[in-house]
Every structure is written in structure tokens, then in C-alpha cells.
Design an enzyme around this catalytic site. Structure first.
Site, PDB file in Angstrom:
ATOM      1  N   ASP A  43      15.389  -4.021  10.698  1.00  0.00           N
ATOM      2  CA  ASP A  43      15.030  -5.261  10.015  1.00  0.00           C
ATOM      3  C   ASP A  43      16.267  -5.871   9.370  1.00  0.00           C
ATOM      4  O   ASP A  43      16.906  -5.249   8.514  1.00  0.00           O
ATOM      5  CB  ASP A  43      13.976  -4.961   8.946  1.00  0.00           C
ATOM      6  N   TYR A  48      21.157 -12.068   5.051  1.00  0.00           N
ATOM      7  CA  TYR A  48      21.887 -10.826   4.779  1.00  0.00           C
ATOM      8  C   TYR A  48      23.326 -10.883   5.279  1.00  0.00           C
ATOM      9  O   TYR A  48      24.166 -10.085   4.852  1.00  0.00           O
ATOM     10  CB  TYR A  48      21.200  -9.623   5.444  1.00  0.00           C
ATOM     11  N   HIS A 106      11.496 -16.326   5.741  1.00  0.00           N
ATOM     12  CA  HIS A 106      11.940 -15.412   4.686  1.00  0.00           C
ATOM     13  C   HIS A 106      11.305 -15.706   3.329  1.00  0.00           C
ATOM     14  O   HIS A 106      10.953 -14.772   2.589  1.00  0.00           O
ATOM     15  CB  HIS A 106      13.462 -15.484   4.568  1.00  0.00           C
ATOM     16  N   ASN A 135       7.109 -12.767   1.881  1.00  0.00           N
ATOM     17  CA  ASN A 135       6.989 -13.218   0.490  1.00  0.00           C
ATOM     18  C   ASN A 135       5.938 -14.309   0.303  1.00  0.00           C
ATOM     19  O   ASN A 135       5.988 -15.048  -0.687  1.00  0.00           O
ATOM     20  CB  ASN A 135       8.344 -13.705  -0.039  1.00  0.00           C
ATOM     21  N   GLN A 156       5.575  -9.756   5.240  1.00  0.00           N
ATOM     22  CA  GLN A 156       6.421  -8.746   4.586  1.00  0.00           C
ATOM     23  C   GLN A 156       6.539  -9.099   3.104  1.00  0.00           C
ATOM     24  O   GLN A 156       7.116 -10.131   2.756  1.00  0.00           O
ATOM     25  CB  GLN A 156       7.809  -8.705   5.245  1.00  0.00           C
ATOM     26  N   PRO A 184      10.014  -0.396  -0.615  1.00  0.00           N
ATOM     27  CA  PRO A 184       9.027   0.682  -0.706  1.00  0.00           C
ATOM     28  C   PRO A 184       9.344   1.721  -1.772  1.00  0.00           C
ATOM     29  O   PRO A 184       8.465   2.469  -2.190  1.00  0.00           O
ATOM     30  CB  PRO A 184       9.043   1.300   0.693  1.00  0.00           C
ATOM     31  N   LYS A 227      15.587   1.722   3.065  1.00  0.00           N
ATOM     32  CA  LYS A 227      17.019   1.592   3.314  1.00  0.00           C
ATOM     33  C   LYS A 227      17.801   2.582   2.461  1.00  0.00           C
ATOM     34  O   LYS A 227      17.583   2.654   1.246  1.00  0.00           O
ATOM     35  CB  LYS A 227      17.474   0.169   2.990  1.00  0.00           C
TER      36      LYS A 227
END
Length: 279
Positions: A43, A48, A106, A135, A156, A184, A227
Site C-alpha cells: 500500500d 507518500y 485519499h 478516510n 481505508q 492498526p 508498517k
């Protein structure tokens, strides 16, 4: 690996690897390590700045493109039909692929309807296997779900043991949209990694509090993309398939839910002003 089936029949791994806040210069190494551990769902996002690093790692791995489930996201500055189309093409060029497995909006700001129309076009052309949002609270999700032609396959949103998104999940389930978690681990807030409930439950299975928290989400049918930049932690996060939490375990962890964000609210004017300031 365990999978969920999205509303268009596409299978998505329940466990993936996220590269949020991974510096571009470190992304290739981190993703290569993740691939070596066994991750195949990656992902990333335009915002980013590390899509090229993801591509470099996949190329260096030598594995065929079809083994991977690639997700990226359209940022606010690329909102709107024409800008979104150009940005989607640019993302695919950076990732050196002629299709994406999942593309998300996003943030719920700007002309996201124009963005979604562009995504629907790419979907119908076979360049996107699935599309969705990120979001989007229940109200904005329901709005775009109602007026879209291709229904969002994924939303997400911040999801962890302290914010389990029970209301959002109720409506996502009703309209057959898969919830996917960002954060998470709640970025370690509220001492998650030493939480006594998670720690005690984990001890029964020889697992850490972090592994227990991830397993809870997976058993709650939440897709997760934890991550870490260190390979040993990537491995720990991957070792979730050799134990199953009991109903009592699940109930104890469900009781940790505070029902509120530990980060920010998209309904808070100061949060919206902040997003607008980073355009």
C-alpha cells in the site's frame, strides 16, 4: 495468507505492507524485506512520494507483477476529473504497471466526485481492478456510494483496538464495502504494545500484544497494512496465521474500544484547515 472477496469478486489479501512515512530512499529496501518475508499486498500513495521505491523493490524481487496486489491513492491536489486522470497515469508510470489492483481517493476533500468519475473510467477500461475511498466517514461514504456507478469496494480508515469503527463497519457491511485499517497499531498510542489485556491474551498463544491486536482485526474481517522498517518486526507482523482468538478473547478486546479517533477528526474545522494548508 487469508483473503477477502471485494464486491466485484476480486480477492484481496487480509494482510499487507504499508509504506506511509517511509522515506523514499528507504522504501526499496523496506519493501524488498517485506516481500522476502512473504507480503504481496503493498500500500502506497501519491502523497507518500515513494511509489518509485515500491516499483524498484518489485522489479528487484524478480517476481511477476500478477503476484502482487498494489494499492495507491489520489491526493487532494490531484482532485477533479482532469487532474485525477493525469495523476493516475503518472502513478502507473512511477509504479511501471499498466494496471493497479486498488485505487483510493485519499481524503474526502476537493472535487472528489470528479476524481471518482475518472477512477470509474479507468476501472471500466480495465486499468483498475477495484476502486474505493479512504478516510470517508459514514456520511460521506454513503453519499458517494449512493451516487456512484461503480460502488466503492474499499474504505481505508483509522481502525485499531481503541477505535474499532463499529458504526462505520455497520454501514460498510450493509452496502458490501470492505473496511481496511490504517494505523492498526494506533502508532503505539495509549501504550498499545504493553496493554495488559492484549499482553495477557497473547501469552496464551506465545504472541505479543501487537500480534494479538492484529489478529483481532483480521478475525473481525478488517484488512490490515501494518508498517515497520525492521525486518524482524515485519516477520512478527506476518506470523498471524497459526493461532485463533476465542470468543472470550475477542470480547475482551472489543471492550477496549473507545469509539473515538486517537489522531484527528475530519469533522473538526482545525483539521480541515490543516489539510488545506498542506496542499
Amino acid at each position: 495468507m487469508e483473503y477477502v472477496t471485494l464486491n466485484n469478486g476480486i480477492k484481496m489479501p487480509k494482510l499487507g505492507y504499508g509504506v506511509y512515512q517511509t522515506p523514499p530512499e528507504n522504501t526499496q529496501r523496506c519493501v524488498l524485506d517485506a516481500i522476502d518475508v512473504g507480503y504481496r499486498s503493498i500500500d502506497t500513495a501519491q502523497a507518500y512520494g515513494n511509489e518509485e521505491g515500491v516499483d524498484a523493490a518489485i522489479a528487484e524481487s524478480g517476481l511477476p507483477r500478477e503476484e502482487f496486489f498494489l494499492t495507491t491513492k489520489v491526493w487532494i491536489t490531484n482532485a477533479g476529473y482532469e487532474k485525477a486522470k493525469a495523476s493516475i497515469e503518472a502513478s502507473m508510470e512511477k509504479l511501471r504497471t499498466d494496471y493497479l489492483d486498488l485505487l483510493l481517493i485519499h481524503q474526502p476533500f476537493g472535487d472528489y466526485y470528479g476524481t471518482y468519475r475518472a477512477m470509474e473510467e479507468f476501472y471500466k477500461a480495465g486499468k483498475l481492478r477495484a476502486i474505493g475511498v479512504s478516510n470517508f466517514g459514514p456520511d460521506r461514504y454513503l453519499d458517494i456510494q449512493h451516487f456512484s456507478e461503480v460502488k466503492p469496494a474499499v474504505n481505508q480508515i483509522e481502525t485499531h483496538v481503541f477505535q474499532q469503527q463499529k458504526l462505520a463497519r455497520e454501514y460498510l457491511k450493509k452496502y458490501n464495502c470492505q473496511i481496511e485499517s490504517w494505523g492498526p497499531f494506533a502508532e503505539g498510542r495509549k501504550d498499545m504494545f504493553i496493554n495488559p489485556v492484549l499482553t495477557e491474551i497473547g501469552k496464551k498463544y506465545g504472541k505479543t500484544a501487537a500480534q494479538t491486536a492484529l489478529r483481532f482485526l483480521m478475525q473481525s474481517d478488517v484488512v490490515i497494512i501494518p508498517k515497520f522498517i525492521h525486518k524482524e518486526r515485519m516477520q512478527q507482523n506476518f506470523d498471524l496465521f497459526d493461532f485463533t482468538l476465542t470468543a472470550d478473547d475477542m470480547a475482551a478486546i472489543e471492550a477496549l474500544d473507545g469509539g473515538e479517533s486517537l489522531f484527528f477528526s475530519h469533522y473538526d474545522p482545525k483539521t480541515v484547515e490543516w489539510f488545506m494548508s498542506i496542499l
